[in-house]
Design a protein around this motif. Sequence first.
Motif, PDB file in Angstrom:
ATOM      1  N   VAL A   1     -30.316 -18.718 -25.891  1.00 30.80           N
ATOM      2  CA  VAL A   1     -29.384 -18.807 -24.752  1.00 30.80           C
ATOM      3  C   VAL A   1     -29.024 -17.414 -24.255  1.00 30.80           C
ATOM      4  O   VAL A   1     -28.972 -17.151 -23.058  1.00 30.80           O
ATOM      5  N   GLY A   2     -28.778 -16.507 -25.187  1.00 31.62           N
ATOM      6  CA  GLY A   2     -28.407 -15.148 -24.806  1.00 31.62           C
ATOM      7  C   GLY A   2     -29.540 -14.359 -24.175  1.00 31.62           C
ATOM      8  O   GLY A   2     -29.303 -13.486 -23.344  1.00 31.62           O
ATOM      9  N   TYR A   3     -30.768 -14.660 -24.549  1.00 33.81           N
ATOM     10  CA  TYR A   3     -31.917 -13.874 -24.092  1.00 33.81           C
ATOM     11  C   TYR A   3     -31.978 -13.751 -22.564  1.00 33.81           C
ATOM     12  O   TYR A   3     -32.106 -12.654 -22.031  1.00 33.81           O
ATOM     13  N   GLY A   4     -31.893 -14.850 -21.856  1.00 33.50           N
ATOM     14  CA  GLY A   4     -31.980 -14.799 -20.394  1.00 33.50           C
ATOM     15  C   GLY A   4     -30.855 -13.994 -19.777  1.00 33.50           C
ATOM     16  O   GLY A   4     -31.072 -13.207 -18.848  1.00 33.50           O
ATOM     17  N   LEU A   5     -29.663 -14.142 -20.292  1.00 37.08           N
ATOM     18  CA  LEU A   5     -28.517 -13.383 -19.795  1.00 37.08           C
ATOM     19  C   LEU A   5     -28.729 -11.887 -20.032  1.00 37.08           C
ATOM     20  O   LEU A   5     -28.469 -11.066 -19.150  1.00 37.08           O
ATOM     21  N   ILE A   6     -29.228 -11.553 -21.194  1.00 40.04           N
ATOM     22  CA  ILE A   6     -29.486 -10.151 -21.539  1.00 40.04           C
ATOM     23  C   ILE A   6     -30.553  -9.563 -20.613  1.00 40.04           C
ATOM     24  O   ILE A   6     -30.363  -8.509 -20.014  1.00 40.04           O
ATOM     25  N   VAL A   7     -31.664 -10.234 -20.486  1.00 40.38           N
ATOM     26  CA  VAL A   7     -32.775  -9.722 -19.661  1.00 40.38           C
ATOM     27  C   VAL A   7     -32.365  -9.601 -18.198  1.00 40.38           C
ATOM     28  O   VAL A   7     -32.639  -8.585 -17.550  1.00 40.38           O
ATOM     29  N   GLU A   8     -31.694 -10.597 -17.682  1.00 42.13           N
ATOM     30  CA  GLU A   8     -31.330 -10.580 -16.259  1.00 42.13           C
ATOM     31  C   GLU A   8     -30.257  -9.536 -15.941  1.00 42.13           C
ATOM     32  O   GLU A   8     -30.134  -9.112 -14.804  1.00 42.13           O
ATOM     33  N   SER A   9     -29.522  -9.097 -16.952  1.00 39.61           N
ATOM     34  CA  SER A   9     -28.528  -8.040 -16.727  1.00 39.61           C
ATOM     35  C   SER A   9     -29.147  -6.650 -16.855  1.00 39.61           C
ATOM     36  O   SER A   9     -28.490  -5.652 -16.614  1.00 39.61           O
ATOM     37  N   GLY A  10     -30.423  -6.592 -17.277  1.00 40.97           N
ATOM     38  CA  GLY A  10     -31.124  -5.315 -17.411  1.00 40.97           C
ATOM     39  C   GLY A  10     -31.248  -4.821 -18.836  1.00 40.97           C
ATOM     40  O   GLY A  10     -31.810  -3.760 -19.081  1.00 40.97           O
ATOM     41  N   ALA A  11     -30.716  -5.567 -19.792  1.00 41.20           N
ATOM     42  CA  ALA A  11     -30.744  -5.166 -21.198  1.00 41.20           C
ATOM     43  C   ALA A  11     -32.016  -5.680 -21.877  1.00 41.20           C
ATOM     44  O   ALA A  11     -32.857  -6.311 -21.235  1.00 41.20           O
ATOM     45  N   VAL A  12     -32.132  -5.418 -23.183  1.00 45.23           N
ATOM     46  CA  VAL A  12     -33.311  -5.833 -23.950  1.00 45.23           C
ATOM     47  C   VAL A  12     -32.890  -6.505 -25.245  1.00 45.23           C
ATOM     48  O   VAL A  12     -31.809  -6.243 -25.773  1.00 45.23           O
ATOM     49  N   MET A  13     -33.770  -7.377 -25.764  1.00 48.12           N
ATOM     50  CA  MET A  13     -33.575  -8.010 -27.066  1.00 48.12           C
ATOM     51  C   MET A  13     -34.898  -7.886 -27.812  1.00 48.12           C
ATOM     52  O   MET A  13     -35.936  -8.317 -27.308  1.00 48.12           O
ATOM     53  N   MET A  14     -34.838  -7.265 -28.999  1.00 46.23           N
ATOM     54  CA  MET A  14     -36.060  -7.019 -29.770  1.00 46.23           C
ATOM     55  C   MET A  14     -35.764  -7.130 -31.259  1.00 46.23           C
ATOM     56  O   MET A  14     -34.598  -7.160 -31.656  1.00 46.23           O
ATOM     57  N   ASP A  15     -36.833  -7.158 -32.043  1.00 44.30           N
ATOM     58  CA  ASP A  15     -36.633  -7.164 -33.486  1.00 44.30           C
ATOM     59  C   ASP A  15     -36.520  -5.725 -33.979  1.00 44.30           C
ATOM     60  O   ASP A  15     -36.657  -4.778 -33.207  1.00 44.30           O
ATOM     61  N   ILE A  16     -36.278  -5.563 -35.248  1.00 48.53           N
ATOM     62  CA  ILE A  16     -36.032  -4.234 -35.814  1.00 48.53           C
ATOM     63  C   ILE A  16     -37.279  -3.352 -35.805  1.00 48.53           C
ATOM     64  O   ILE A  16     -37.184  -2.149 -36.002  1.00 48.53           O
ATOM     65  N   ASN A  17     -38.435  -3.936 -35.526  1.00 52.26           N
ATOM     66  CA  ASN A  17     -39.672  -3.161 -35.409  1.00 52.26           C
ATOM     67  C   ASN A  17     -39.946  -2.745 -33.965  1.00 52.26           C
ATOM     68  O   ASN A  17     -40.989  -2.167 -33.673  1.00 52.26           O
ATOM     69  N   GLY A  18     -39.037  -3.077 -33.060  1.00 46.32           N
ATOM     70  CA  GLY A  18     -39.194  -2.696 -31.660  1.00 46.32           C
ATOM     71  C   GLY A  18     -40.002  -3.682 -30.839  1.00 46.32           C
ATOM     72  O   GLY A  18     -40.348  -3.398 -29.699  1.00 46.32           O
ATOM     73  N   GLN A  19     -40.287  -4.848 -31.390  1.00 52.49           N
ATOM     74  CA  GLN A  19     -41.062  -5.864 -30.678  1.00 52.49           C
ATOM     75  C   GLN A  19     -40.133  -6.726 -29.822  1.00 52.49           C
ATOM     76  O   GLN A  19     -39.207  -7.353 -30.340  1.00 52.49           O
ATOM     77  N   ASN A  20     -40.394  -6.758 -28.515  1.00 51.81           N
ATOM     78  CA  ASN A  20     -39.611  -7.589 -27.606  1.00 51.81           C
ATOM     79  C   ASN A  20     -39.767  -9.050 -28.013  1.00 51.81           C
ATOM     80  O   ASN A  20     -40.844  -9.469 -28.441  1.00 51.81           O
ATOM     81  N   LEU A  21     -38.705  -9.814 -27.855  1.00 53.30           N
ATOM     82  CA  LEU A  21     -38.755 -11.231 -28.239  1.00 53.30           C
ATOM     83  C   LEU A  21     -39.404 -12.118 -27.186  1.00 53.30           C
ATOM     84  O   LEU A  21     -39.639 -13.300 -27.438  1.00 53.30           O
ATOM     85  N   ASN A  22     -39.712 -11.587 -26.019  1.00 55.88           N
ATOM     86  CA  ASN A  22     -40.139 -12.410 -24.876  1.00 55.88           C
ATOM     87  C   ASN A  22     -41.240 -13.418 -25.189  1.00 55.88           C
ATOM     88  O   ASN A  22     -41.178 -14.553 -24.738  1.00 55.88           O
ATOM     89  N   GLN A  23     -42.256 -13.054 -25.941  1.00 51.35           N
ATOM     90  CA  GLN A  23     -43.372 -13.971 -26.204  1.00 51.35           C
ATOM     91  C   GLN A  23     -43.247 -14.722 -27.532  1.00 51.35           C
ATOM     92  O   GLN A  23     -44.108 -15.507 -27.886  1.00 51.35           O
ATOM     93  N   LYS A  24     -42.160 -14.502 -28.241  1.00 47.12           N
ATOM     94  CA  LYS A  24     -41.946 -15.202 -29.508  1.00 47.12           C
ATOM     95  C   LYS A  24     -41.453 -16.619 -29.231  1.00 47.12           C
ATOM     96  O   LYS A  24     -40.670 -16.859 -28.321  1.00 47.12           O
ATOM     97  N   LYS A  25     -41.910 -17.554 -30.039  1.00 50.30           N
ATOM     98  CA  LYS A  25     -41.464 -18.952 -29.932  1.00 50.30           C
ATOM     99  C   LYS A  25     -40.200 -19.092 -30.781  1.00 50.30           C
ATOM    100  O   LYS A  25     -40.265 -19.015 -32.000  1.00 50.30           O
TER     101      LYS A  25
END
Length: 165
Positions: free
Chosen positions: A109-133
């Motif tokens: 739920v938070g992912y879309g809000l974060i991305v649309e505000s210009g922020a990022v969400m990733m794992d501790i290895n720097g991998q963006n969550l966008n393509q993760k299921k």
Amino acid sequence: PKYSDYLLCGIAEHSTKKICVAYKGKGAFIIFNGKKREIKCSEKNKLDKEVKIYIDEYWEINKKIFSEQLTKFNTKYLGSSAVYYMDIANGQADLALECTRKGNLELAVGYGLIVESGAVMMDINGQNLNQKKYLKYGQEEKIPIITSSTKKLAEELIDYLKAKK
């Protein structure tokens, strides 16, 4: 579904009667008193003592990986992912540090809000969550997740944590 498959995301803050919504490709907004205004994350790029950091200390892994290493910084535990995402999206905080858990539905739920505000969400290895299921990723283990106002700030945090090991 993948994190990037969102069309619309929303979080209601009942105590303030504010609603944050994000529409894929159209931005993030706050609705309050019947008025809608666009929101953006902060543009904080440097990991310093001015950075406002939320750490979800409910989970031991977050205490070990984040809290114990970031004692010199401005950290808080509020116990609400919804608040963390709203504050990052609205520029009132710079980092939210948590882990995968509970089906990852709050993260999704938070992912879309974060991305649309210009922020990022990733794992501790720097991998963006966008393509993760989100219903598969991190279901068996708790993977540390970084929500950051900028990619550069997230990368600085990752480098800082690696240097502390």
